[in-house]
Design a protein around this motif. Structure first.
Motif, short mmCIF file in Angstrom:
data_model
loop_
_atom_site.label_atom_id
_atom_site.label_comp_id
_atom_site.label_asym_id
_atom_site.label_seq_id
_atom_site.Cartn_x
_atom_site.Cartn_y
_atom_site.Cartn_z
N SER A 28 26.51 54.14 47.48
CA SER A 28 27.98 54.23 47.55
C SER A 28 28.45 54.32 49.00
CB SER A 28 28.47 55.44 46.77
OG SER A 28 28.11 55.35 45.41
N ILE A 29 27.70 55.03 49.81
CA ILE A 29 28.04 55.14 51.23
C ILE A 29 27.98 53.78 51.90
CG2 ILE A 29 27.26 56.08 53.45
CD1 ILE A 29 26.38 58.57 51.87
N HIS A 30 26.96 53.01 51.54
CA HIS A 30 26.84 51.65 52.11
C HIS A 30 28.00 50.77 51.68
CE1 HIS A 30 25.10 47.92 53.53
NE2 HIS A 30 25.24 47.42 52.31
N LEU A 31 28.42 50.88 50.42
CA LEU A 31 29.55 50.08 49.94
C LEU A 31 30.85 50.50 50.62
CD1 LEU A 31 28.74 49.99 46.10
CD2 LEU A 31 28.48 48.13 47.77
N PHE A 32 30.99 51.80 50.87
CA PHE A 32 32.19 52.31 51.52
C PHE A 32 32.23 51.91 53.00
CE2 PHE A 32 34.45 55.69 53.82
CZ PHE A 32 35.69 55.60 53.20
N ASP A 33 31.06 51.97 53.67
CA ASP A 33 30.98 51.62 55.09
C ASP A 33 29.66 50.89 55.36
OD1 ASP A 33 31.09 51.35 57.81
OD2 ASP A 33 30.97 53.49 58.27
N PRO A 34 29.65 49.55 55.29
CA PRO A 34 28.43 48.77 55.48
C PRO A 34 27.79 48.92 56.87
CG PRO A 34 30.16 47.44 54.48
CD PRO A 34 30.80 48.71 54.94
N THR A 35 28.56 49.43 57.83
CA THR A 35 28.02 49.57 59.19
C THR A 35 27.30 50.90 59.40
OG1 THR A 35 30.05 50.60 60.09
CG2 THR A 35 29.96 48.19 60.05
N PHE A 36 27.40 51.81 58.44
CA PHE A 36 26.87 53.16 58.64
C PHE A 36 25.36 53.16 58.87
CE2 PHE A 36 25.10 57.16 56.96
CZ PHE A 36 25.74 58.06 57.81
N TYR A 37 24.60 52.63 57.94
CA TYR A 37 23.14 52.67 58.05
C TYR A 37 22.61 51.84 59.23
CZ TYR A 37 23.17 55.00 53.53
OH TYR A 37 23.40 55.89 52.51
N PRO A 38 23.13 50.62 59.47
CA PRO A 38 22.69 49.88 60.67
C PRO A 38 22.96 50.62 61.97
CG PRO A 38 23.80 48.40 59.15
CD PRO A 38 24.01 49.78 58.62
N THR A 39 24.11 51.31 62.03
CA THR A 39 24.45 52.08 63.23
C THR A 39 23.47 53.22 63.45
OG1 THR A 39 26.82 51.59 62.97
CG2 THR A 39 26.23 53.46 64.37
N ILE A 40 23.16 53.95 62.37
CA ILE A 40 22.21 55.06 62.46
C ILE A 40 20.84 54.56 62.88
CG2 ILE A 40 21.08 56.92 61.19
CD1 ILE A 40 24.13 57.22 61.80
N TYR A 41 20.44 53.44 62.30
CA TYR A 41 19.12 52.88 62.62
C TYR A 41 19.01 52.54 64.10
CZ TYR A 41 15.24 49.58 62.84
OH TYR A 41 14.09 48.94 63.21
N HIS A 42 20.00 51.86 64.63
CA HIS A 42 19.95 51.44 66.04
C HIS A 42 20.07 52.63 66.99
CE1 HIS A 42 19.68 47.16 65.38
NE2 HIS A 42 20.72 47.19 64.55
N LEU A 43 20.92 53.58 66.67
CA LEU A 43 21.04 54.77 67.51
C LEU A 43 19.72 55.53 67.56
CD1 LEU A 43 24.54 56.16 66.46
CD2 LEU A 43 23.95 55.10 68.64
N SER A 44 19.08 55.66 66.41
CA SER A 44 17.80 56.37 66.33
C SER A 44 16.69 55.61 67.02
CB SER A 44 17.44 56.63 64.87
OG SER A 44 16.21 57.30 64.77
N LYS A 45 16.59 54.32 66.72
CA LYS A 45 15.52 53.49 67.30
C LYS A 45 15.62 53.42 68.82
CE LYS A 45 15.23 48.86 66.83
NZ LYS A 45 14.89 48.25 68.08
N ASP A 46 16.84 53.30 69.32
CA ASP A 46 17.05 53.17 70.77
C ASP A 46 17.14 54.53 71.47
OD1 ASP A 46 17.16 50.45 70.30
OD2 ASP A 46 19.36 50.40 70.19
N GLY A 47 17.27 55.61 70.70
CA GLY A 47 17.43 56.93 71.31
C GLY A 47 18.70 57.00 72.14
N ASP A 48 19.75 56.37 71.67
CA ASP A 48 21.02 56.26 72.41
C ASP A 48 21.81 57.56 72.28
OD1 ASP A 48 23.38 55.59 73.61
OD2 ASP A 48 23.74 53.79 72.41
N LEU A 49 21.63 58.45 73.25
CA LEU A 49 22.29 59.76 73.19
C LEU A 49 23.80 59.63 73.39
CD1 LEU A 49 22.04 62.80 72.94
CD2 LEU A 49 21.59 62.90 75.40
#
Length: 234
Positions: A28-49
């Motif tokens: 449901s979160i993905h349907l509400f905001d499709p950018t949420f999970y990709p954003t979290i993934y890239h922030l975590s993978k890149d360590g973008d503080l």
């Protein structure tokens, strides 16, 4: 015998129902905001503080709630680093609340991850344990103390510890207790170290003292366990 089979089936259905509910919530979160999970993934993978801090600030008064939720998701996945969100929590909410939010979120995340692994792969895990001498030995360490010790190590891969615990016959309560206790020192260290590294000019002395203390404490524990194992071996 019939009662036992019915009880096991009922427990299995309950576990699958909870798992299905979790999947629905996450979907449901993905349907509400499709950018949420990709954003979290890239922030975590890149360590973008900086990106993480800006992203959390974008939620305004709900920043603490979103930080908690993001940290939970990262720890459910298991293979993404959470140090970036721990550091951001310390910088945004202060050391005390940064530690509390990160500690509880990481604990909830690894508990849910354990629940998912145990629900989906419980039968397979027990068959693997019974066929493997190595995993049988590993299964003998199914105590909350063992989990607490593993979780107390800073920067320890969460997924590895969770998978090992899920492959054991450890009870859910023991695992949850071990994670709750063990996650506090490791998360606190991650938050404080990350905070002080970013603000090194202000906290260089505290950072130095902390590193020395951590080295002495963890080094002492390692040496004690090494000596203890040697004595047992003799």
């Amino acid at each position: 015998m019939r009662y036992r089979n019915w009880n096991e089936k009922g427990e299995r259905r309950f576990r699958l129902s909870i798992l299905a509910l979790m999947i629905v919530v996450l979907a449901s979160i993905h349907l509400f905001d499709p950018t949420f999970y990709p954003t979290i993934y890239h922030l975590s993978k890149d360590g973008d503080l900086r990106g993480t801090i800006a992203y959390l600030h974008s939620f305004g008064i709900y920043a603490a709630f979103m930080s908690f939720f993001i940290d939970v998701v990262i720890n459910i996945v298991g293979f993404l680093p959470s140090i970036f969100i721990s550091t951001a929590n310390g910088l945004i909410f202060g050391l005390f609340w940064g530690v509390i939010i990160s500690w509880l979120a990481e604990t909830v995340g690894v508990i849910i991850s354990f629940y998912v692994m145990r629900t989906l792969f419980r039968g397979m895990a027990m068959n693997i344990i019974n066929k493997s001498k190595t995993l049988k030995k590993l299964d003998s360490y199914d105590s909350w103390q063992a989990i607490a010790a593993a979780r107390a190590i800073p920067y320890m891969p969460n997924g590895l510890v969770t998978a090992i615990a899920a492959l054991s016959s450890m009870h859910f309560r023991q695992y949850a207790l071990g994670c709750l206790i063990g996650k506090l020192p490791s998360t606190a260290l991650e938050v404080v170290l990350g905070h002080d590294v970013v603000n090194m000019e202000e906290h260089a002395f505290r950072l130095t003292i902390l590193i020395i203390l951590v080295t002495l404490i963890y080094g002492g524990v390692w040496y004690y366990n090494r000596r203890k194992n040697k004595v047992k071996g003799n």
